[in-house]
Design a protein around this motif. Structure first.
Motif, PDB file in Angstrom:
ATOM      1  N   LEU A 129       0.825  -1.202   0.000  1.00  0.00           N
ATOM      2  CA  LEU A 129       0.000   0.000   0.000  1.00  0.00           C
ATOM      3  C   LEU A 129       0.865   1.260   0.000  1.00  0.00           C
ATOM      4  O   LEU A 129       0.500   2.277  -0.580  1.00  0.00           O
ATOM      5  N   MET A 130       2.023   1.178   0.674  1.00  0.00           N
ATOM      6  CA  MET A 130       2.955   2.296   0.672  1.00  0.00           C
ATOM      7  C   MET A 130       3.326   2.663  -0.760  1.00  0.00           C
ATOM      8  O   MET A 130       3.333   3.825  -1.157  1.00  0.00           O
ATOM      9  N   SER A 134       1.053   5.845  -1.787  1.00  0.00           N
ATOM     10  CA  SER A 134       1.878   7.000  -1.441  1.00  0.00           C
ATOM     11  C   SER A 134       3.094   7.144  -2.338  1.00  0.00           C
ATOM     12  O   SER A 134       3.862   8.092  -2.180  1.00  0.00           O
ATOM     13  N   LEU A 135       3.280   6.213  -3.284  1.00  0.00           N
ATOM     14  CA  LEU A 135       4.455   6.231  -4.155  1.00  0.00           C
ATOM     15  C   LEU A 135       5.726   6.399  -3.325  1.00  0.00           C
ATOM     16  O   LEU A 135       6.587   7.230  -3.620  1.00  0.00           O
ATOM     17  N   ALA A 136       5.829   5.596  -2.276  1.00  0.00           N
ATOM     18  CA  ALA A 136       6.998   5.641  -1.414  1.00  0.00           C
ATOM     19  C   ALA A 136       7.437   4.214  -1.129  1.00  0.00           C
ATOM     20  O   ALA A 136       6.628   3.290  -1.205  1.00  0.00           O
ATOM     21  N   VAL A 137       8.712   4.024  -0.841  1.00  0.00           N
ATOM     22  CA  VAL A 137       9.196   2.688  -0.480  1.00  0.00           C
ATOM     23  C   VAL A 137       9.996   2.756   0.811  1.00  0.00           C
ATOM     24  O   VAL A 137      10.558   3.800   1.142  1.00  0.00           O
ATOM     25  N   PRO A 138      10.047   1.643   1.539  1.00  0.00           N
ATOM     26  CA  PRO A 138      10.943   1.601   2.696  1.00  0.00           C
ATOM     27  C   PRO A 138      12.378   1.667   2.197  1.00  0.00           C
ATOM     28  O   PRO A 138      12.700   1.053   1.179  1.00  0.00           O
ATOM     29  N   SER A 139      13.234   2.439   2.886  1.00  0.00           N
ATOM     30  CA  SER A 139      14.623   2.473   2.425  1.00  0.00           C
ATOM     31  C   SER A 139      15.460   1.470   3.205  1.00  0.00           C
ATOM     32  O   SER A 139      15.022   0.931   4.217  1.00  0.00           O
ATOM     33  N   ALA A 161       9.468  -0.149  -7.733  1.00  0.00           N
ATOM     34  CA  ALA A 161       9.370   1.197  -7.179  1.00  0.00           C
ATOM     35  C   ALA A 161      10.712   1.682  -6.633  1.00  0.00           C
ATOM     36  O   ALA A 161      10.793   2.760  -6.064  1.00  0.00           O
ATOM     37  N   GLY A 162      11.747   0.855  -6.760  1.00  0.00           N
ATOM     38  CA  GLY A 162      13.081   1.306  -6.387  1.00  0.00           C
ATOM     39  C   GLY A 162      13.573   0.851  -5.026  1.00  0.00           C
ATOM     40  O   GLY A 162      14.605   1.319  -4.548  1.00  0.00           O
ATOM     41  N   ALA A 163      12.845  -0.061  -4.374  1.00  0.00           N
ATOM     42  CA  ALA A 163      13.306  -0.542  -3.077  1.00  0.00           C
ATOM     43  C   ALA A 163      14.442  -1.545  -3.274  1.00  0.00           C
ATOM     44  O   ALA A 163      14.539  -2.202  -4.305  1.00  0.00           O
TER      45      ALA A 163
ATOM     46  N   GLN B   4      12.516   3.785   7.788  1.00  0.00           N
ATOM     47  CA  GLN B   4      12.888   4.940   6.966  1.00  0.00           C
ATOM     48  C   GLN B   4      12.172   4.821   5.629  1.00  0.00           C
ATOM     49  O   GLN B   4      12.022   3.727   5.113  1.00  0.00           O
ATOM     50  N   ARG B   6      11.597   6.260   1.569  1.00  0.00           N
ATOM     51  CA  ARG B   6      12.083   7.050   0.434  1.00  0.00           C
ATOM     52  C   ARG B   6      10.904   7.349  -0.476  1.00  0.00           C
ATOM     53  O   ARG B   6      10.181   6.460  -0.893  1.00  0.00           O
ATOM     54  N   GLN B   8       8.986   8.912  -3.937  1.00  0.00           N
ATOM     55  CA  GLN B   8       9.239   9.126  -5.366  1.00  0.00           C
ATOM     56  C   GLN B   8       8.859  10.540  -5.788  1.00  0.00           C
ATOM     57  O   GLN B   8       9.211  10.980  -6.870  1.00  0.00           O
ATOM     58  N   ARG B   9       8.084  11.228  -4.925  1.00  0.00           N
ATOM     59  CA  ARG B   9       7.658  12.590  -5.258  1.00  0.00           C
ATOM     60  C   ARG B   9       8.245  13.561  -4.245  1.00  0.00           C
ATOM     61  O   ARG B   9       8.472  13.200  -3.098  1.00  0.00           O
TER      62      ARG B   9
END
Lengths: 436, 82
Positions: A129-130, A134-139, A161-163, B4, B6, B8-9
């Motif tokens: 769902l992240m 939210s277009l976000a990934v855990p780093s 998504a780049g994770a 943490q 990251r 994308q926007r």
């Protein structure tokens, strides 16, 4: 009390499918969903216009003139006289529909293991769902572990998504996966999908046949191997959301709500579609929703010949999707909920109750009274989540001694007292067993 | 240590967390906004079921994973829940 023709609970693939058919045939329909946008968990997406971002085939036929939406709302009550309490951002409402479709979907049913409540351990669904909303990934280093086809999907979406996914740990052995091949060979769309997921995971360490055992100082321990992580996404499959169907008294199979060939439950005027009838994925859910909507329209108004043809098509698509779902079920059996838990493992996270404490209470509890004692003495399953997270484990712990699970109580979910006060039902007196 | 994040926007708005201005992205979940800002938010189910991520938004107790970021909303992190 709002008199409507159809109330649909849940605006996921099943609920939308049902709404598309009821509104196409001119039935006044109310569609309630806990999210702000229709689409359910599967079509969760960044915010925007209500129906934007959904595939056309999913909304095909939907007539918004006959549809009333109740976004960000919960159905907190289902009374046997077919009155439903809905709580939303603007307060409470009661509906008395002529038909209801339960399309409440499923939630991830976690398996407790030592360290599952540590920081950095989230559910696979939360990670997905992240990305989707939210277009976000855990780093940092992300490990995806557990069992089920969902893991592959989540891992591949995270990678895309780049994770930095460092490992995917699947409990089912490679040989088990081979059993999916005949089913995949017959369904090219699913086969390409699976292939795409696997291609995205090139270079990722995918280990099969290893069970999640514990989390210890930032490492996932699986059958002797240690996998260091910053974020661990765990998933062991889903369970249908049965609170409302149980309040209404619908019979169940071992998979979910029992329905007939037209998705009608054992209670008249109550229909069920989607994951609530058994976990089966988006195609099965949507087909079930379409069948339910068409069957309701036929029952209430009668449907024209072209709709009848569509009904036959959806029944066929439902059968194909159901057979694939049953193959997946046979490959990815859910592990026994307490298999990895030790005495020190927290079971009820809300009330911080460990398995050891539960065992001590069970030893002194009167025979046949373990479930109640766990609640009375430890508040097991009585915190904010109301057992949604731990119920599977508690049920397994009690181990059939108590027979069927206790009836869910009102309200379902979390409702403001003010909302209850607004409703003209004497809520307090409604517990059938007289205990509320 | 919490998760943490990251993004994308790039952040395009501001919200108020425990009295402090924090940048966030319109429409992302409050859970992501809080984690990205380094707040030690617990997160587990991500779909409003487990209530680990409860916060108070404008006086309402909500799951941060179910609430979307809107410009200027006030969030309190230490008051929600049991």
């Amino acid at each position: 009390v709002g008199e409507v023709e159809v109330l649909i609970v849940g605006a996921g693939p099943a609920g939308i499918g049902a709404a598309a058919e009821t509104t196409r045939h001119g039935l006044q329909t109310v569609l309630v969903d806990s999210r702000e946008q229709p689409g359910g968990q599967f079509y969760a997406r960044p915010t925007g216009a209500a129906w934007a971002g959904l595939p056309d085939e999913v909304t095909e036929g939907l007539n918004l003139d006959y549809l009333e939406m109740r976004p960000a709302s919960e159905v907190w009550a289902a009374f046997p006289d077919m009155t439903f309490g809905v709580a939303g951002p603007y307060g409470g409402e009661l509906f008395r529909p002529r038909c209801v479709v339960l399309a409440t979907g499923a939630f991830e049913a976690p398996i407790p293991f030592p360290g599952w409540d540590a920081a950095g351990v989230i559910s696979a669904g939360a990670a997905q769902l992240m990305v989707k909303e939210s277009l976000a990934v855990p780093s940092g280093r992300v490990v995806v572990a557990g069992s089920g086809p969902f893991l592959l999907v989540v891992a591949s979406q995270l990678v895309q998504a780049g994770a930095q996914v460092t490992a995917v740990i699947e409990a089912v052995h490679t040989l088990g996966h081979v059993r999916m091949l005949p089913a995949l060979a017959m369904r090219p769309r699913r086969a390409t999908e699976t292939l795409r997921y696997l291609l995205r995971l090139r270079g990722v360490n995918v280990e099969r046949g290893r069970k999640v055992l514990a989390v210890e100082s930032g490492c996932l321990i699986c059958d002797g191997k240690r996998h260091p992580f910053d974020v661990l996404c765990v998933g062991h499959g889903f369970k249908p959301r049965l609170e409302l169907s149980r309040l209404l008294g619908c019979e169940e199979t071992r998979l979910g709500v029992r329905v007939d060939h037209l998705q009608q439950t054992t209670i008249s005027c109550v229909w069920a579609a989607g994951e609530v009838t058994g976990i089966g994925g988006v195609e099965l859910s949507h087909s079930e929703g379409r069948v339910a909507g068409l069957a309701i329209a036929d029952q209430m108004r009668g449907i024209p010949a072209d709709s009848r043809r569509r009904l036959r098509t959806w029944v066929r698509r439902r059968r194909l999707a159901a057979s694939f779902a049953s193959t997946l079920r046979s490959v990815f059996a859910r592990p026994e909920p307490l298999a990895a838990a030790t005495d020190a493992t927290c079971i009820c996270r809300c009330e911080s109750v460990t398995l050891g404490t539960m065992r001590r209470v069970a030893q002194v509890a009167p025979e046949g009274d373990i479930a109640r004692s766990l609640k009375a003495l430890l508040r097991c399953g009585m915190g904010p989540c109301q057992g949604a997270t731990c119920w599977d484990a508690i049920e397994s712990f009690v181990g059939g001694i108590e027979g069927t699970p206790p009836r869910p109580r009102l309200p379902v979910g979390v409702v403001r007292v003010g909302t209850l006060a607004e409703s003209d039902k004497p809520v307090v007196a409604l517990g059938e067993d007289g205990r509320k | 240590v919490s998760i943490q994040i990251r993004r994308q926007r790039a952040p395009d708005t501001t919200i108020v967390i425990d009295g402090a201005n924090v940048s966030a992205v319109q429409g992302e979940t409050l859970a992501v906004a809080l984690l990205a800002a380094g707040y030690p938010l617990g997160l587990f189910c991500g779909m409003g079921v487990c209530f680990v991520c409860q916060v108070v938004v404008e006086g309402r107790t909500v799951c941060a994973c179910m609430e979307r970021v809107r410009s200027g909303i006030h969030v309190e992190t230490n008051r929600g829940g049991s």
